[in-house]
Design an enzyme around this catalytic site. Sequence first.
Site, PDB file in Angstrom:
ATOM      1  CE1 TYR A 108      59.913  11.210  18.517  1.00  0.00           C
ATOM      2  CE2 TYR A 108      60.219  12.326  20.617  1.00  0.00           C
ATOM      3  CZ  TYR A 108      59.454  12.082  19.493  1.00  0.00           C
ATOM      4  OH  TYR A 108      58.250  12.699  19.325  1.00  0.00           O
ATOM      5  CD  GLU A 201      51.930  23.786  46.933  1.00  0.00           C
ATOM      6  OE1 GLU A 201      51.569  23.744  48.119  1.00  0.00           O
ATOM      7  OE2 GLU A 201      51.142  23.738  45.980  1.00  0.00           O
ATOM      8  CG  ASP A 253      49.186  26.757  48.094  1.00  0.00           C
ATOM      9  OD1 ASP A 253      49.731  27.754  48.595  1.00  0.00           O
ATOM     10  OD2 ASP A 253      48.986  26.625  46.880  1.00  0.00           O
TER      11      ASP A 253
END
Lengths: 367, 367
Positions: A108, A201, A253
């Site tokens: 922007y 995680e 995981d």
Amino acid sequence: MSKPKNNAEKVATAKRDSLMELLKMEGSKIYNDLEKGQFPQFYVPSRSVSNIVYDKKLRQYILGKSAGLRSSRNMAQLRSFTQLIWLAFFANRLIQEKKSSTLRDIYYSSQAFAIDFEDQPESDNIIVDLEAVLARPREDLHIFPEERSSVFGDLTIEYTVPGYEGRRTNLSDHPDGYLIGPSLSTAELVDTSAELVIAIEKGGLFTRFVEEKVDKKFKAIIIDTAGQAPRSTRNLLKRLNTQMKLPVVILTDGDVYGEHIAMVIKSGSANAAHLRELTVPDAKWVGVWASDIEKYKLPTIPMTESDIKRIYDLQKDPRYQEGIWKKELEIFLKIKRKAELEAFSKYGLTNITDKYLPEKLELAKSM
Amino acid sequence: MSKPKNNAEKVATAKRDSLMELLKMEGSKIYNDLEKGQFPQFYVPSRSVSNIVYDKKLRQYILGKSAGLRSSRNMAQLRSFTQLIWLAFFANRLIQEKKSSTLRDIYYSSQAFAIDFEDQPESDNIIVDLEAVLARPREDLHIFPEERSSVFGDLTIEYTVPGYEGRRTNLSDHPDGYLIGPSLSTAELVDTSAELVIAIEKGGLFTRFVEEKVDKKFKAIIIDTAGQAPRSTRNLLKRLNTQMKLPVVILTDGDVYGEHIAMVIKSGSANAAHLRELTVPDAKWVGVWASDIEKYKLPTIPMTESDIKRIYDLQKDPRYQEGIWKKELEIFLKIKRKAELEAFSKYGLTNITDKYLPEKLELAKSM
């Protein structure tokens, strides 16, 4: 510029000065060309797939020698040439004014200068080009990621951001953890009693680890990667590893995405092959391994088609050709099931910190 | 239980005691039934759409009078009856042991007790049932969301979590902001010099606000909602509003999702019609309005089909039938374009804090 008052400020000032020197050097090349009556030009290291190679010694992807010429003489290159020059100008201003920004801000902001970016991906791409030209991460140019993860433990930092220069905080004071934003990313690491960093995680487990005093019991700094670790978090892990000499272990995981989260912390990504600040080559992935699923009799979830496809993809990656990386992928593919870190709650909420973690940390010593 | 030492601990202890009293009361009903030789049963307020009504006085959705019987006599209800009883037992233990957990933890923990949940959505649903039975949010039962947003400003809190009892922190000490996790959620709000709370949708802007000292210039506490505000963040906003008597203003992206983020902070969601802790009825949405897009000549992005569909959906919602809520939806639909908060960077990185924010805060006084 005021006189540096202490070590943290000295380091920050030296870093800033060297970067501005680098920008000035690149800038003077342009001026030199113009004075000689030549069309200004510069070289951008190529980031095409053919120029990305895995470096066994550095243990990360790096760029090869190929570089593209970007010349103001060439009509087809004039656009990206101008964009990159503007970005360097804007970054220089951010650094001088000590203001932070984001990828989206840059897109922007360009409109104020009538610099034409088709969309944000085009401006993001030029930002990576500038990283490659300078061989510096965009965070040094005060362009920070939106995503934030967090850290907790006995680590004293000293801020260098305006208004906080010289102030220190110990990152065990707020038990929900400290956000790794621009202030923490630019702070000096002053002191720690920790002997280890544990990256995990998931936020829920991060909180459990804090609650169960993993920081004290294992003399650890705990980092929540919140899924794929953001760049600022990978950079903090690197600094803890190199500056504070702390080993890094990673818990994810038990699935192919978790394994790759650990790999990216360890050896980075092909996308950032032009940088050296985002890898921790000695980091160790300690779980949840595919082989842990049976060993600990964890509740599992069946893999999806896209999980399985992802395994086949990673099996082609040079980093997955040996050791646990290869072995665990193979087991995942065989069992076609996955397990989450929370699965240990089946054995009680503190089973993961009381049993699993100590076993894995012991194992890590011999890895 | 050790003797309460100070006010924060007293409040926390009183809250815990009243909740455990409530659990005990529900439990004794079961025992009474058994002693009388009856099948135990209880009523769960119905959360079906037909029982959710908008209450104009409370300015939020509430549940009607309909409730479902859950009886151990009825084979079809025995499963969910048992699940809910187990959950109440497990929550009681979490509260006593002062341990926090997540929705996912609960799902896996159930397996240790051979409680059969088909999948996590089934266990999530029972958790909401228990919320409805007790009329207490699950955070009071130590079940916290994974998502975290953050807060910055002159606010002193006093922790009540184990190991930190009586310790205080001022939330302006870490300029990247403080995570709103279990510790902050259960801390007492002690003192503030702020006169206002500004909730903002995006992390990048939150950092800009901190950098530009919005907290000092406008005597504000700044909260990053990180998109749709998590429940813990909505609860903190409510406490700042009611306990610290601070008005709350909300800044979002200029699109239909932003407008709804503000609405959910103000009046909650139909999903939480059984709770009263998650709404700030006097909160004001101050921008980015659809009408700001033209007024400030912001760079825009065209709406997608799903944006437009979402507008039509919200136009049926009773809360969007008047005032700016209705008017801005209509303008969005007319212009079919949206603008992000970062769009103000077109006028310089600090335009949003130097110009837009003061104008909007002035306007808010007369809203």
